[in-house]
Design a protein around this motif. Structure first.
Motif, PDB file in Angstrom:
ATOM      1  N   TYR A   1     -13.157   8.215  18.506  1.00 50.93           N
ATOM      2  CA  TYR A   1     -12.606   6.858  18.538  1.00 50.93           C
ATOM      3  C   TYR A   1     -11.885   6.529  17.235  1.00 50.93           C
ATOM      4  CZ  TYR A   1     -15.588   5.931  22.642  1.00 50.93           C
ATOM      5  OH  TYR A   1     -16.186   5.956  23.871  1.00 50.93           O
ATOM      6  N   ILE A   2     -12.492   6.935  16.119  1.00 52.25           N
ATOM      7  CA  ILE A   2     -11.896   6.651  14.808  1.00 52.25           C
ATOM      8  C   ILE A   2     -10.563   7.379  14.649  1.00 52.25           C
ATOM      9  CG2 ILE A   2     -12.183   7.011  12.315  1.00 52.25           C
ATOM     10  CD1 ILE A   2     -15.211   6.523  12.770  1.00 52.25           C
ATOM     11  N   LEU A   3     -10.517   8.654  15.062  1.00 49.22           N
ATOM     12  CA  LEU A   3      -9.262   9.411  14.974  1.00 49.22           C
ATOM     13  C   LEU A   3      -8.166   8.766  15.813  1.00 49.22           C
ATOM     14  CD1 LEU A   3     -10.458  13.138  15.160  1.00 49.22           C
ATOM     15  CD2 LEU A   3      -9.530  11.939  13.178  1.00 49.22           C
ATOM     16  N   MET A   4      -8.508   8.353  17.025  1.00 51.19           N
ATOM     17  CA  MET A   4      -7.516   7.730  17.896  1.00 51.19           C
ATOM     18  C   MET A   4      -7.098   6.358  17.370  1.00 51.19           C
ATOM     19  SD  MET A   4      -6.826   9.995  20.097  1.00 51.19           S
ATOM     20  CE  MET A   4      -7.193  11.230  18.842  1.00 51.19           C
ATOM     21  N   ALA A   5      -8.045   5.634  16.759  1.00 52.79           N
ATOM     22  CA  ALA A   5      -7.709   4.341  16.155  1.00 52.79           C
ATOM     23  C   ALA A   5      -6.764   4.536  14.979  1.00 52.79           C
ATOM     24  CB  ALA A   5      -8.987   3.632  15.706  1.00 52.79           C
ATOM     25  N   THR A   6      -6.972   5.581  14.199  1.00 53.90           N
ATOM     26  CA  THR A   6      -6.099   5.861  13.056  1.00 53.90           C
ATOM     27  C   THR A   6      -4.659   6.103  13.503  1.00 53.90           C
ATOM     28  OG1 THR A   6      -7.975   6.866  11.894  1.00 53.90           O
ATOM     29  CG2 THR A   6      -5.783   7.335  11.038  1.00 53.90           C
ATOM     30  N   MET A   7      -4.478   6.743  14.648  1.00 56.59           N
ATOM     31  CA  MET A   7      -3.136   6.976  15.169  1.00 56.59           C
ATOM     32  C   MET A   7      -2.391   5.670  15.429  1.00 56.59           C
ATOM     33  SD  MET A   7      -2.637  10.197  15.209  1.00 56.59           S
ATOM     34  CE  MET A   7      -1.130  10.218  16.164  1.00 56.59           C
ATOM     35  N   CYS A   8      -3.133   4.599  15.690  1.00 55.68           N
ATOM     36  CA  CYS A   8      -2.508   3.300  15.976  1.00 55.68           C
ATOM     37  C   CYS A   8      -1.749   2.749  14.768  1.00 55.68           C
ATOM     38  CB  CYS A   8      -3.554   2.286  16.427  1.00 55.68           C
ATOM     39  SG  CYS A   8      -4.327   2.690  18.008  1.00 55.68           S
ATOM     40  N   PHE A   9      -2.054   3.222  13.554  1.00 58.75           N
ATOM     41  CA  PHE A   9      -1.309   2.767  12.378  1.00 58.75           C
ATOM     42  C   PHE A   9       0.158   3.191  12.469  1.00 58.75           C
ATOM     43  CE2 PHE A   9      -5.611   2.997  10.194  1.00 58.75           C
ATOM     44  CZ  PHE A   9      -5.773   1.616  10.176  1.00 58.75           C
ATOM     45  N   TRP A  10       0.414   4.265  13.206  1.00 60.70           N
ATOM     46  CA  TRP A  10       1.791   4.746  13.363  1.00 60.70           C
ATOM     47  C   TRP A  10       2.350   4.461  14.763  1.00 60.70           C
ATOM     48  CZ3 TRP A  10      -1.911   7.543  10.641  1.00 60.70           C
ATOM     49  CH2 TRP A  10      -1.629   7.750   9.275  1.00 60.70           C
ATOM     50  N   THR A  11       1.493   4.480  15.780  1.00 64.37           N
ATOM     51  CA  THR A  11       1.979   4.318  17.155  1.00 64.37           C
ATOM     52  C   THR A  11       1.858   2.890  17.675  1.00 64.37           C
ATOM     53  OG1 THR A  11      -0.192   4.863  18.096  1.00 64.37           O
ATOM     54  CG2 THR A  11       1.322   6.696  17.683  1.00 64.37           C
TER      55      THR A  11
ATOM     56  N   LEU B   1     -13.630   9.896   9.138  1.00 56.56           N
ATOM     57  CA  LEU B   1     -13.596   8.728   8.247  1.00 56.56           C
ATOM     58  C   LEU B   1     -12.573   8.918   7.135  1.00 56.56           C
ATOM     59  CD1 LEU B   1     -17.419   7.985   8.005  1.00 56.56           C
ATOM     60  CD2 LEU B   1     -15.691   6.562   9.126  1.00 56.56           C
ATOM     61  N   ALA B   2     -12.440  10.164   6.647  1.00 56.81           N
ATOM     62  CA  ALA B   2     -11.444  10.448   5.606  1.00 56.81           C
ATOM     63  C   ALA B   2     -10.034  10.199   6.140  1.00 56.81           C
ATOM     64  CB  ALA B   2     -11.593  11.885   5.120  1.00 56.81           C
ATOM     65  N   VAL B   3      -9.776  10.637   7.370  1.00 55.27           N
ATOM     66  CA  VAL B   3      -8.462  10.406   7.997  1.00 55.27           C
ATOM     67  C   VAL B   3      -8.227   8.911   8.188  1.00 55.27           C
ATOM     68  CG1 VAL B   3      -7.115  10.760  10.112  1.00 55.27           C
ATOM     69  CG2 VAL B   3      -8.400  12.659   9.128  1.00 55.27           C
ATOM     70  N   TRP B   4      -9.274   8.183   8.538  1.00 60.45           N
ATOM     71  CA  TRP B   4      -9.158   6.720   8.701  1.00 60.45           C
ATOM     72  C   TRP B   4      -8.690   6.064   7.403  1.00 60.45           C
ATOM     73  CZ3 TRP B   4      -9.065   2.578  11.784  1.00 60.45           C
ATOM     74  CH2 TRP B   4      -9.369   1.331  11.240  1.00 60.45           C
ATOM     75  N   HIS B   5      -9.282   6.439   6.283  1.00 57.88           N
ATOM     76  CA  HIS B   5      -8.913   5.826   5.002  1.00 57.88           C
ATOM     77  C   HIS B   5      -7.475   6.179   4.619  1.00 57.88           C
ATOM     78  CE1 HIS B   5     -12.753   3.999   4.140  1.00 57.88           C
ATOM     79  NE2 HIS B   5     -13.377   5.151   4.347  1.00 57.88           N
ATOM     80  N   ILE B   6      -7.025   7.373   4.996  1.00 60.86           N
ATOM     81  CA  ILE B   6      -5.617   7.730   4.774  1.00 60.86           C
ATOM     82  C   ILE B   6      -4.714   6.818   5.606  1.00 60.86           C
ATOM     83  CG2 ILE B   6      -3.871   9.531   5.135  1.00 60.86           C
ATOM     84  CD1 ILE B   6      -6.098  11.593   4.560  1.00 60.86           C
ATOM     85  N   GLY B   7      -5.106   6.592   6.850  1.00 64.61           N
ATOM     86  CA  GLY B   7      -4.338   5.711   7.715  1.00 64.61           C
ATOM     87  C   GLY B   7      -4.275   4.289   7.196  1.00 64.61           C
ATOM     88  N   VAL B   8      -5.384   3.789   6.673  1.00 65.08           N
ATOM     89  CA  VAL B   8      -5.413   2.422   6.125  1.00 65.08           C
ATOM     90  C   VAL B   8      -4.426   2.297   4.953  1.00 65.08           C
ATOM     91  CG1 VAL B   8      -6.839   0.733   4.892  1.00 65.08           C
ATOM     92  CG2 VAL B   8      -7.777   1.940   6.881  1.00 65.08           C
ATOM     93  N   ARG B   9      -4.352   3.322   4.115  1.00 72.86           N
ATOM     94  CA  ARG B   9      -3.434   3.284   2.965  1.00 72.86           C
ATOM     95  C   ARG B   9      -1.970   3.266   3.409  1.00 72.86           C
ATOM     96  NH1 ARG B   9      -7.218   6.920   0.585  1.00 72.86           N
ATOM     97  NH2 ARG B   9      -5.857   8.709   0.972  1.00 72.86           N
ATOM     98  N   HIS B  10      -1.692   3.792   4.617  1.00 70.28           N
ATOM     99  CA  HIS B  10      -0.308   3.838   5.115  1.00 70.28           C
ATOM    100  C   HIS B  10      -0.013   2.723   6.116  1.00 70.28           C
ATOM    101  CE1 HIS B  10      -0.695   7.924   3.447  1.00 70.28           C
ATOM    102  NE2 HIS B  10       0.637   7.903   3.361  1.00 70.28           N
ATOM    103  N   TYR B  11      -0.920   1.786   6.259  1.00 72.41           N
ATOM    104  CA  TYR B  11      -0.741   0.719   7.248  1.00 72.41           C
ATOM    105  C   TYR B  11       0.392  -0.225   6.850  1.00 72.41           C
ATOM    106  CZ  TYR B  11      -1.710  -3.689   9.677  1.00 72.41           C
ATOM    107  OH  TYR B  11      -1.602  -4.851  10.399  1.00 72.41           O
ATOM    108  N   ARG B  12       1.200  -0.564   7.834  1.00 72.07           N
ATOM    109  CA  ARG B  12       2.242  -1.574   7.654  1.00 72.07           C
ATOM    110  C   ARG B  12       2.076  -2.597   8.759  1.00 72.07           C
ATOM    111  NH1 ARG B  12       2.223   0.833   3.793  1.00 72.07           N
ATOM    112  NH2 ARG B  12       3.888   1.795   2.571  1.00 72.07           N
ATOM    113  N   SER B  13       2.006  -3.869   8.392  1.00 71.50           N
ATOM    114  CA  SER B  13       1.744  -4.929   9.344  1.00 71.50           C
ATOM    115  C   SER B  13       2.850  -5.014  10.397  1.00 71.50           C
ATOM    116  CB  SER B  13       1.608  -6.279   8.639  1.00 71.50           C
ATOM    117  OG  SER B  13       1.445  -7.309   9.579  1.00 71.50           O
ATOM    118  N   THR B  14       2.469  -5.408  11.610  1.00 73.65           N
ATOM    119  CA  THR B  14       3.455  -5.603  12.681  1.00 73.65           C
ATOM    120  C   THR B  14       4.206  -6.914  12.510  1.00 73.65           C
ATOM    121  OG1 THR B  14       1.807  -6.699  14.074  1.00 73.65           O
ATOM    122  CG2 THR B  14       2.073  -4.314  14.341  1.00 73.65           C
ATOM    123  N   GLY B  15       3.675  -7.789  11.639  1.00 72.28           N
ATOM    124  CA  GLY B  15       4.329  -9.074  11.403  1.00 72.28           C
ATOM    125  C   GLY B  15       4.048 -10.108  12.464  1.00 72.28           C
ATOM    126  N   SER B  16       3.059  -9.840  13.354  1.00 74.50           N
ATOM    127  CA  SER B  16       2.738 -10.782  14.406  1.00 74.50           C
ATOM    128  C   SER B  16       2.144 -12.064  13.834  1.00 74.50           C
ATOM    129  CB  SER B  16       1.740 -10.142  15.397  1.00 74.50           C
ATOM    130  OG  SER B  16       2.302  -8.953  15.930  1.00 74.50           O
TER     131      SER B  16
END
Length: 260
Positions: free
Chosen positions: A159-169, A245-260
């Motif tokens: 679940y965490i890996l798939m959630a991390t993908m949401c930062f880009w998709t 969890l390590a991949v999750w923290h990488i994803g958080v660092r690359h997060y860009r808001s959708t602006g909603s």
């Protein structure tokens, strides 16, 4: 942990605001895996055994993985539904709070209606354990508990890996169902009935075999090798969670808001 249990309490009370809906959904969830288990039962009625495995041995395998899946759906639901937080821009609010994002996402949603699935899995487990002549001791009981707990860790890690993908998709990916629902369907049977590449994938990459099939050999007295090795194998589920969890923290660092 105090904050985590506060999340649990708040969401449990909110879901019980509509008690009839809650219990009807729980009742429905009880019958979701019944058809799958019925298929398992009738298959053994027809063929008797599966690669040397009896019905109740496979039923034990079935009950363990379904219990782990139900617990992960209940308590790791926040990551499974994470795409909604990103899409609506609500993850921004979590970032400004002085608490771990993992804790906050975990606490954002719980699916307590999955108690129906847990009850069905518990009944199957109880029936299988009653019928199987297992010589129980403290080591086997500990191994049995670790199998369920570490199975939850594997599903939560996916679940965490798939959630991390949401930062880009932004949107959630249906490929997650191949690993969660597909992994559950695969792991409810002994691993030795599959092709070699399936065994390798689900032992060394996504270690379902380490939390279900291999320690089950020890519990049923079918193993060839050191008992301690089979007893400790379920901990591979915890090890799988660490890089997730390590991949999750990488994803958080690359997060860009959708602006909603």
């Amino acid at each position: 942990m105090k904050l985590y249990f506060k999340y649990l309490s708040i969401l449990f009370k909110s879901q019980l605001q509509y008690r009839a809906s809650f219990w009807l959904l729980s009742f429905g969830q009880f019958f979701v895996p019944v058809t799958v288990f019925a298929g398992l039962y009738f298959m053994f009625e027809r063929f008797g055994e599966l690669q040397g495995w009896t019905f109740f041995e496979v039923a034990l395998c079935f009950g363990i993985i379904h219990m782990a899946f139900s617990l992960s759906e209940c308590f790791a639901r926040g990551f499974d539904a994470f795409s909604g937080l990103v899409r609506r821009g609500e993850f921004d609010r979590l970032l400004v709070r002085p608490r771990s994002t993992v804790l906050q996402v975990l606490g954002s949603q719980f699916e307590f209606t999955r108690v129906g699935r847990m009850l069905q899995s518990a009944i199957v487990l109880g029936w299988a354990l009653y019928k199987l002549p297992v010589d129980w001791n403290a080591a086997k009981v500990t191994t049995f508990i670790l199998m369920i707990v570490c199975g939850v860790c594997i599903f939560a890690g996916i679940y965490i890996l798939m959630a991390t993908m949401c930062f880009w998709t932004i949107q959630g990916l249906e490929i997650a169902n191949i690993l969660t629902d597909g992994g559950r369907e695969m792991a409810q049977y002994p691993l030795n009935i599959y092709e070699r590449w399936v065994k390798v994938l689900f032992t060394y990459i996504i270690p379902f075999g380490c939390v279900n099939y291999l320690p089950l050999l020890y519990i049923l007295g079918k193993q060839n090798g050191n008992d301690w090795f089979y007893m400790l194998l379920p901990l591979a589920g915890v090890l799988f969670l660490v890089p997730c969890l390590a991949v999750w923290h990488i994803g958080v660092r690359h997060y860009r808001s959708t602006g909603s």
